[in-house]
Design a protein around this motif. Structure first.
Motif, PDB file in Angstrom:
ATOM      1  N   ILE A  45      31.536  15.086 -27.398  1.00 41.85           N
ATOM      2  CA  ILE A  45      32.056  16.189 -26.565  1.00 41.85           C
ATOM      3  C   ILE A  45      33.499  15.909 -26.156  1.00 41.85           C
ATOM      4  O   ILE A  45      34.369  16.776 -26.263  1.00 41.85           O
ATOM      5  CB  ILE A  45      31.141  16.414 -25.338  1.00 41.85           C
ATOM      6  N   VAL A  48      35.881  16.006 -29.257  1.00 43.75           N
ATOM      7  CA  VAL A  48      36.232  17.355 -29.744  1.00 43.75           C
ATOM      8  C   VAL A  48      37.562  17.787 -29.132  1.00 43.75           C
ATOM      9  O   VAL A  48      38.480  18.230 -29.831  1.00 43.75           O
ATOM     10  CB  VAL A  48      35.110  18.367 -29.408  1.00 43.75           C
ATOM     11  N   GLY A  49      37.677  17.640 -27.802  1.00 40.14           N
ATOM     12  CA  GLY A  49      38.943  17.973 -27.143  1.00 40.14           C
ATOM     13  C   GLY A  49      40.070  17.062 -27.597  1.00 40.14           C
ATOM     14  O   GLY A  49      41.199  17.505 -27.821  1.00 40.14           O
ATOM     15  N   LEU A 169      24.454  21.322 -26.436  1.00 37.72           N
ATOM     16  CA  LEU A 169      25.832  21.527 -25.970  1.00 37.72           C
ATOM     17  C   LEU A 169      26.838  20.929 -26.940  1.00 37.72           C
ATOM     18  O   LEU A 169      27.847  21.552 -27.279  1.00 37.72           O
ATOM     19  CB  LEU A 169      26.013  20.874 -24.591  1.00 37.72           C
ATOM     20  N   MET A 170      26.538  19.693 -27.387  1.00 39.51           N
ATOM     21  CA  MET A 170      27.419  19.018 -28.350  1.00 39.51           C
ATOM     22  C   MET A 170      27.554  19.846 -29.627  1.00 39.51           C
ATOM     23  O   MET A 170      28.672  20.066 -30.122  1.00 39.51           O
ATOM     24  CB  MET A 170      26.862  17.633 -28.677  1.00 39.51           C
ATOM     25  N   LEU A 173      29.711  22.985 -29.110  1.00 38.63           N
ATOM     26  CA  LEU A 173      31.140  22.657 -28.998  1.00 38.63           C
ATOM     27  C   LEU A 173      31.742  22.273 -30.349  1.00 38.63           C
ATOM     28  O   LEU A 173      32.866  22.659 -30.671  1.00 38.63           O
ATOM     29  CB  LEU A 173      31.344  21.518 -27.989  1.00 38.63           C
ATOM     30  N   ALA A 176      32.066  25.503 -32.400  1.00 40.48           N
ATOM     31  CA  ALA A 176      33.151  26.349 -31.873  1.00 40.48           C
ATOM     32  C   ALA A 176      34.519  25.771 -32.230  1.00 40.48           C
ATOM     33  O   ALA A 176      35.415  26.495 -32.690  1.00 40.48           O
ATOM     34  CB  ALA A 176      33.013  26.483 -30.359  1.00 40.48           C
ATOM     35  N   ALA A 177      34.689  24.449 -32.033  1.00 42.71           N
ATOM     36  CA  ALA A 177      35.985  23.814 -32.310  1.00 42.71           C
ATOM     37  C   ALA A 177      36.305  23.822 -33.803  1.00 42.71           C
ATOM     38  O   ALA A 177      37.455  24.044 -34.201  1.00 42.71           O
ATOM     39  CB  ALA A 177      35.992  22.387 -31.771  1.00 42.71           C
ATOM     40  N   ILE A 217      41.709  22.325 -22.787  1.00 37.83           N
ATOM     41  CA  ILE A 217      40.408  22.216 -23.483  1.00 37.83           C
ATOM     42  C   ILE A 217      39.903  20.772 -23.416  1.00 37.83           C
ATOM     43  O   ILE A 217      38.721  20.524 -23.169  1.00 37.83           O
ATOM     44  CB  ILE A 217      40.531  22.681 -24.956  1.00 37.83           C
ATOM     45  N   SER A 218      40.809  19.816 -23.602  1.00 37.52           N
ATOM     46  CA  SER A 218      40.431  18.399 -23.520  1.00 37.52           C
ATOM     47  C   SER A 218      39.887  18.071 -22.126  1.00 37.52           C
ATOM     48  O   SER A 218      38.886  17.362 -21.987  1.00 37.52           O
ATOM     49  CB  SER A 218      41.642  17.508 -23.838  1.00 37.52           C
ATOM     50  N   CYS A 221      36.348  19.588 -21.745  1.00 33.18           N
ATOM     51  CA  CYS A 221      35.360  18.770 -22.475  1.00 33.18           C
ATOM     52  C   CYS A 221      35.018  17.506 -21.691  1.00 33.18           C
ATOM     53  O   CYS A 221      33.843  17.123 -21.590  1.00 33.18           O
ATOM     54  CB  CYS A 221      35.895  18.395 -23.860  1.00 33.18           C
ATOM     55  N   ILE A 224      32.713  18.385 -18.736  1.00 34.80           N
ATOM     56  CA  ILE A 224      31.316  18.589 -19.163  1.00 34.80           C
ATOM     57  C   ILE A 224      30.634  17.244 -19.413  1.00 34.80           C
ATOM     58  O   ILE A 224      29.502  17.012 -18.993  1.00 34.80           O
ATOM     59  CB  ILE A 224      31.266  19.468 -20.440  1.00 34.80           C
TER      60      ILE A 224
END
Length: 315
Positions: A45, A48-49, A169-170, A173, A176-177, A217-218, A221, A224
């Motif tokens: 997670i 990703v950011g 959730l992972m 994300l 989406a990313a 966004i980072s 993430c 979360i």
């Protein structure tokens, strides 16, 4: 060498799986799968950011501290330490939105320092790397916050159709990313800025706006991930939440094949990189190798991944 740069992480992951199936006791069990998945979720997670940030040619050292701030703030809200909220559902929703929102705003602050004042990303994010954990400790007076709130802890301990919520959730994300990077104008702008920022400016890309967005966004993430960690532990310790996470996230991005200099990024690669690093650690621990040695091996993997990247670029 270009083949290794592209598929090396996947080959390493498959080799690790085969090794464990052959030599590690009780590896092919749901319990082992759950242990590895739940330990890798927060890293993925955050990573990703971090992938989006690194794709622009930047870096974010503050993610661990932002996790600590988010993790410190959420219990204060749902336990009514800031403003009493009688309805527990409303309190939990406010805690989640508020704490993740604050982490996102602090990420935006990082982006503002970088975009507005043209401060080097490593220096700009070092500010919150140092100060962020201090802020979290001030918020909690350095005290451990313990709680038993099933409505909140669902994010870390709950399941949807038998799948852990944090894994769902992972996955959301990551999808989406990956879609943003591959299919949107914003994704192409991120890659263009990382490839050649001056050329991107001349092409009419709003570089400052894109940088603000990726650092925000980072931050989101990281926020979360902070909630998931404290939900699993039923406690929030500002000294420990997110400790060393920035290094794990950067390692996952590097091993996954994203260029640390920017201009090329792969979210699926980051996912595979995080899983590879986690599986290396699990393999060593399951076979009696001390955790300290596992850290040395992890460092070696990062060096090897960066070297393969360099060879691939020269080729």
């Amino acid at each position: 060498m270009d083949f290794m740069a592209r598929y090396g992480t996947l080959i390493a992951l498959v080799a690790l799986l085969l090794f464990n199936l052959a030599f590690t006791r009780n590896f092919a069990t749901m319990q082992t799968l759950n242990v590895n998945l739940t330990q890798v979720c927060t890293i993925v997670i955050v990573a990703v950011g971090m992938t989006l940030v690194i794709a622009t040619g930047g870096i974010d050292l503050s993610v661990g501290s932002l996790m600590a701030i988010s993790g410190a703030l959420a219990p204060m809200i749902f336990l009514g330490k800031i403003v009493p909220i009688d309805n527990i559902g409303l309190a939990v929703a406010a805690a989640m939105i508020g704490s993740v929102g604050v982490a996102g705003l602090l990420g935006l602050f990082n982006g503002w320092l970088i975009a507005k004042f043209r401060i080097q990303p490593i220096v700009a994010t070092l500010v919150l790397f140092i100060a962020g954990r201090g802020i979290a400790q001030v918020l909690t007076n350095g005290n451990l916050q313990t709680f038993r709130v099933p409505e909140f802890q669902f994010i870390g301990l709950g399941r949807i159709f038998g799948i852990p919520v944090q894994v769902v959730l992972m996955a959301l994300l990551v999808i989406a990313a990956a879609w943003i990077l591959k299919r949107t104008v914003f994704g192409r702008q991120i890659i263009a800025i990382g490839g050649n920022e001056r050329a991107a400016e001349l092409a009419g890309i709003a570089v400052a706006r894109v940088k603000l967005a990726v650092y925000a966004i980072s931050g989101l993430c990281a926020g979360i991930a902070g909630l998931i960690v404290i939900a699993i532990n039923s406690a929030s310790d500002a000294n420990l939440v997110g400790m060393g996470m920035e290094l794990d996230a950067i390692a996952a991005v590097a091993v996954g094949g994203t260029l640390l200099s920017g201009g090329k990024a792969t979210i699926i690669g980051t996912l595979l990189g995080a899983m590879t690093i986690q599986l290396v650690r699990y393999t060593l621990l399951a076979n009696g190798v001390p955790d300290a040695a596992a850290l040395v091996v992890k460092a070696g993997i990062i060096v090897l991944a960066v070297w393969i990247q360099q060879q691939g670029r020269r080729g």
